[in-house]
Write a protein that holds these residues in place. Structure first.
Motif, PDB file in Angstrom:
ATOM      1  N   SER A 294      14.989  11.197  -8.448  1.00  0.00           N
ATOM      2  CA  SER A 294      15.429  11.748  -9.729  1.00  0.00           C
ATOM      3  C   SER A 294      15.999  10.667 -10.647  1.00  0.00           C
ATOM      4  CB  SER A 294      16.453  12.865  -9.511  1.00  0.00           C
ATOM      5  OG  SER A 294      17.654  12.342  -8.984  1.00  0.00           O
ATOM      6  N   ASP A 295      16.380   9.535 -10.087  1.00  0.00           N
ATOM      7  CA  ASP A 295      16.945   8.447 -10.884  1.00  0.00           C
ATOM      8  C   ASP A 295      15.929   7.360 -11.242  1.00  0.00           C
ATOM      9  OD1 ASP A 295      19.452   9.610 -10.881  1.00  0.00           O
ATOM     10  OD2 ASP A 295      20.164   8.477  -9.142  1.00  0.00           O
ATOM     11  N   LEU A 296      14.658   7.555 -10.900  1.00  0.00           N
ATOM     12  CA  LEU A 296      13.651   6.533 -11.187  1.00  0.00           C
ATOM     13  C   LEU A 296      13.416   6.397 -12.689  1.00  0.00           C
ATOM     14  CD1 LEU A 296      10.840   7.183  -8.532  1.00  0.00           C
ATOM     15  CD2 LEU A 296      12.609   5.419  -8.490  1.00  0.00           C
ATOM     16  N   SER A 297      13.255   5.159 -13.133  1.00  0.00           N
ATOM     17  CA  SER A 297      12.851   4.907 -14.520  1.00  0.00           C
ATOM     18  C   SER A 297      11.358   5.224 -14.637  1.00  0.00           C
ATOM     19  CB  SER A 297      13.092   3.435 -14.873  1.00  0.00           C
ATOM     20  OG  SER A 297      12.165   2.619 -14.163  1.00  0.00           O
ATOM     21  N   PRO A 298      10.829   5.373 -15.840  1.00  0.00           N
ATOM     22  CA  PRO A 298       9.380   5.610 -15.984  1.00  0.00           C
ATOM     23  C   PRO A 298       8.547   4.513 -15.309  1.00  0.00           C
ATOM     24  CG  PRO A 298      10.495   6.055 -18.056  1.00  0.00           C
ATOM     25  CD  PRO A 298      11.530   5.456 -17.122  1.00  0.00           C
TER      26      PRO A 298
ATOM     27  N   GLU B 249       9.457   2.650 -12.705  1.00  0.00           N
ATOM     28  CA  GLU B 249       9.568   2.828 -11.253  1.00  0.00           C
ATOM     29  C   GLU B 249       8.730   4.007 -10.781  1.00  0.00           C
ATOM     30  OE1 GLU B 249      14.128   1.117 -10.684  1.00  0.00           O
ATOM     31  OE2 GLU B 249      13.805   3.213 -11.243  1.00  0.00           O
ATOM     32  N   ALA B 250       8.713   5.088 -11.560  1.00  0.00           N
ATOM     33  CA  ALA B 250       7.897   6.258 -11.209  1.00  0.00           C
ATOM     34  C   ALA B 250       6.424   5.884 -11.191  1.00  0.00           C
ATOM     35  CB  ALA B 250       8.158   7.408 -12.189  1.00  0.00           C
ATOM     36  N   GLU B 251       5.995   5.083 -12.156  1.00  0.00           N
ATOM     37  CA  GLU B 251       4.591   4.646 -12.182  1.00  0.00           C
ATOM     38  C   GLU B 251       4.287   3.751 -10.981  1.00  0.00           C
ATOM     39  OE1 GLU B 251       0.744   4.421 -12.976  1.00  0.00           O
ATOM     40  OE2 GLU B 251       2.154   5.775 -13.953  1.00  0.00           O
ATOM     41  N   ALA B 252       5.226   2.884 -10.621  1.00  0.00           N
ATOM     42  CA  ALA B 252       5.040   2.034  -9.438  1.00  0.00           C
ATOM     43  C   ALA B 252       4.914   2.895  -8.188  1.00  0.00           C
ATOM     44  CB  ALA B 252       6.195   1.048  -9.292  1.00  0.00           C
ATOM     45  N   LEU B 253       5.708   3.970  -8.099  1.00  0.00           N
ATOM     46  CA  LEU B 253       5.619   4.883  -6.958  1.00  0.00           C
ATOM     47  C   LEU B 253       4.262   5.571  -6.926  1.00  0.00           C
ATOM     48  CD1 LEU B 253       6.834   6.328  -4.517  1.00  0.00           C
ATOM     49  CD2 LEU B 253       7.867   7.968  -6.114  1.00  0.00           C
ATOM     50  N   ARG B 254       3.784   6.054  -8.087  1.00  0.00           N
ATOM     51  CA  ARG B 254       2.450   6.691  -8.126  1.00  0.00           C
ATOM     52  C   ARG B 254       1.370   5.712  -7.666  1.00  0.00           C
ATOM     53  NH1 ARG B 254       4.880   9.574 -12.241  1.00  0.00           N
ATOM     54  NH2 ARG B 254       4.493   8.081 -13.901  1.00  0.00           N
ATOM     55  N   THR B 255       1.459   4.480  -8.116  1.00  0.00           N
ATOM     56  CA  THR B 255       0.485   3.452  -7.717  1.00  0.00           C
ATOM     57  C   THR B 255       0.565   3.196  -6.223  1.00  0.00           C
ATOM     58  OG1 THR B 255       0.628   2.440  -9.897  1.00  0.00           O
ATOM     59  CG2 THR B 255      -0.249   1.069  -8.114  1.00  0.00           C
ATOM     60  N   ALA B 256       1.778   3.093  -5.690  1.00  0.00           N
ATOM     61  CA  ALA B 256       1.953   2.851  -4.254  1.00  0.00           C
ATOM     62  C   ALA B 256       1.391   3.999  -3.433  1.00  0.00           C
ATOM     63  CB  ALA B 256       3.444   2.649  -3.937  1.00  0.00           C
ATOM     64  N   LEU B 257       1.566   5.231  -3.892  1.00  0.00           N
ATOM     65  CA  LEU B 257       1.061   6.388  -3.147  1.00  0.00           C
ATOM     66  C   LEU B 257      -0.463   6.435  -3.134  1.00  0.00           C
ATOM     67  CD1 LEU B 257       3.651   9.122  -4.131  1.00  0.00           C
ATOM     68  CD2 LEU B 257       3.332   8.055  -1.887  1.00  0.00           C
ATOM     69  N   LYS B 258      -1.102   5.807  -4.117  1.00  0.00           N
ATOM     70  CA  LYS B 258      -2.570   5.705  -4.107  1.00  0.00           C
ATOM     71  C   LYS B 258      -3.022   4.713  -3.037  1.00  0.00           C
ATOM     72  CE  LYS B 258      -3.045   6.864  -8.969  1.00  0.00           C
ATOM     73  NZ  LYS B 258      -3.224   6.306 -10.302  1.00  0.00           N
ATOM     74  N   VAL B 259      -2.203   3.693  -2.810  1.00  0.00           N
ATOM     75  CA  VAL B 259      -2.526   2.675  -1.801  1.00  0.00           C
ATOM     76  C   VAL B 259      -2.222   3.205  -0.404  1.00  0.00           C
ATOM     77  CG1 VAL B 259      -1.954   0.364  -0.953  1.00  0.00           C
ATOM     78  CG2 VAL B 259      -2.105   0.794  -3.430  1.00  0.00           C
ATOM     79  N   VAL B 260      -1.056   3.824  -0.232  1.00  0.00           N
ATOM     80  CA  VAL B 260      -0.620   4.352   1.058  1.00  0.00           C
ATOM     81  C   VAL B 260      -0.245   5.820   0.844  1.00  0.00           C
ATOM     82  CG1 VAL B 260       0.983   4.115   3.000  1.00  0.00           C
ATOM     83  CG2 VAL B 260       0.309   2.088   1.686  1.00  0.00           C
ATOM     84  N   PRO B 261      -1.234   6.733   0.989  1.00  0.00           N
ATOM     85  CA  PRO B 261      -0.913   8.143   0.754  1.00  0.00           C
ATOM     86  C   PRO B 261       0.000   8.693   1.829  1.00  0.00           C
ATOM     87  CG  PRO B 261      -3.156   7.912   1.564  1.00  0.00           C
ATOM     88  CD  PRO B 261      -2.623   6.518   1.351  1.00  0.00           C
ATOM     89  N   PRO B 262       0.781   9.746   1.488  1.00  0.00           N
ATOM     90  CA  PRO B 262       1.609  10.393   2.512  1.00  0.00           C
ATOM     91  C   PRO B 262       0.730  10.911   3.653  1.00  0.00           C
ATOM     92  CG  PRO B 262       2.100  11.265   0.312  1.00  0.00           C
ATOM     93  CD  PRO B 262       0.901  10.382   0.184  1.00  0.00           C
ATOM     94  N   GLU B 263       1.323  11.096   4.828  1.00  0.00           N
ATOM     95  CA  GLU B 263       0.572  11.542   6.006  1.00  0.00           C
ATOM     96  C   GLU B 263      -0.282  12.759   5.715  1.00  0.00           C
ATOM     97  OE1 GLU B 263       0.209  10.099   9.093  1.00  0.00           O
ATOM     98  OE2 GLU B 263       1.274   8.429   8.174  1.00  0.00           O
ATOM     99  N   GLY B 264       0.235  13.701   4.966  1.00  0.00           N
ATOM    100  CA  GLY B 264      -0.514  14.930   4.666  1.00  0.00           C
ATOM    101  C   GLY B 264      -1.681  14.694   3.742  1.00  0.00           C
ATOM    102  N   GLY B 265      -1.713  13.551   3.061  1.00  0.00           N
ATOM    103  CA  GLY B 265      -2.773  13.262   2.101  1.00  0.00           C
ATOM    104  C   GLY B 265      -4.005  12.643   2.705  1.00  0.00           C
ATOM    105  N   LYS B 266      -4.021  12.429   4.011  1.00  0.00           N
ATOM    106  CA  LYS B 266      -5.173  11.771   4.645  1.00  0.00           C
ATOM    107  C   LYS B 266      -6.231  12.758   5.010  1.00  0.00           C
ATOM    108  CE  LYS B 266      -2.771   7.789   6.372  1.00  0.00           C
ATOM    109  NZ  LYS B 266      -2.388   6.957   7.446  1.00  0.00           N
TER     110      LYS B 266
END
Length: 124
Positions: free
Chosen positions: A101-105, A107-124
């Motif tokens: 909830s405290d992420l800057s825009p 940081e949020a974009e960096a998180l979205r990019t990271a999740l594309k590289v390493v998806p959560p376990e349920g995303g496989k």
């Protein structure tokens, strides 16, 4: 690698070592640090030796001196600190919600990019 945070001078030395992108001697790090502070060769040598003993720097003998290089990346160190901080919480889900909830825009974009590289376990 050691599971502890760097001391102040250790952090400065590791920052320099990561920024070089190549192995370096104590003398090279000393000359770099002397541009910003008064510091003794033996101080830098002791810090680099300690970082070697803690598993953050590897070294090899070249002539009479050692040449050092980081064992891991700055990003790996940051990730380790983040995991250690999360482990201190009794409610990791709540801690993550507060963090997210405290992420800057940016940081949020960096998180979205990271999740594309390493998806959560349920995303496989």
């Amino acid at each position: 690698m050691a599971g502890q945070r760097f001391g102040d001078l250790e952090a400065v030395v590791m920052d320099r070592m990561w920024s070089y992108g190549r192995p370096a001697t104590v003398r090279e790090v000393l000359e770099d640090l002397k541009r910003e502070r008064t510091i003794a060769y033996t101080t830098v040598m002791t810090v680099m030796d300690n970082l070697h003993k803690k598993g953050w720097l590897r070294r090899k003998k070249t002539g009479r001196a050692f040449i050092y290089e980081p064992v891991g990346s700055r990003e790996g160190y940051t990730a380790k600190l983040m995991r250690e901080a999360l482990a201190t919480s009794d409610n990791q889900a709540a801690a993550l919600v507060h963090f997210l909830s405290d992420l800057s825009p940016e940081e949020a974009e960096a998180l979205r990019t990271a999740l594309k590289v390493v998806p959560p376990e349920g995303g496989k």
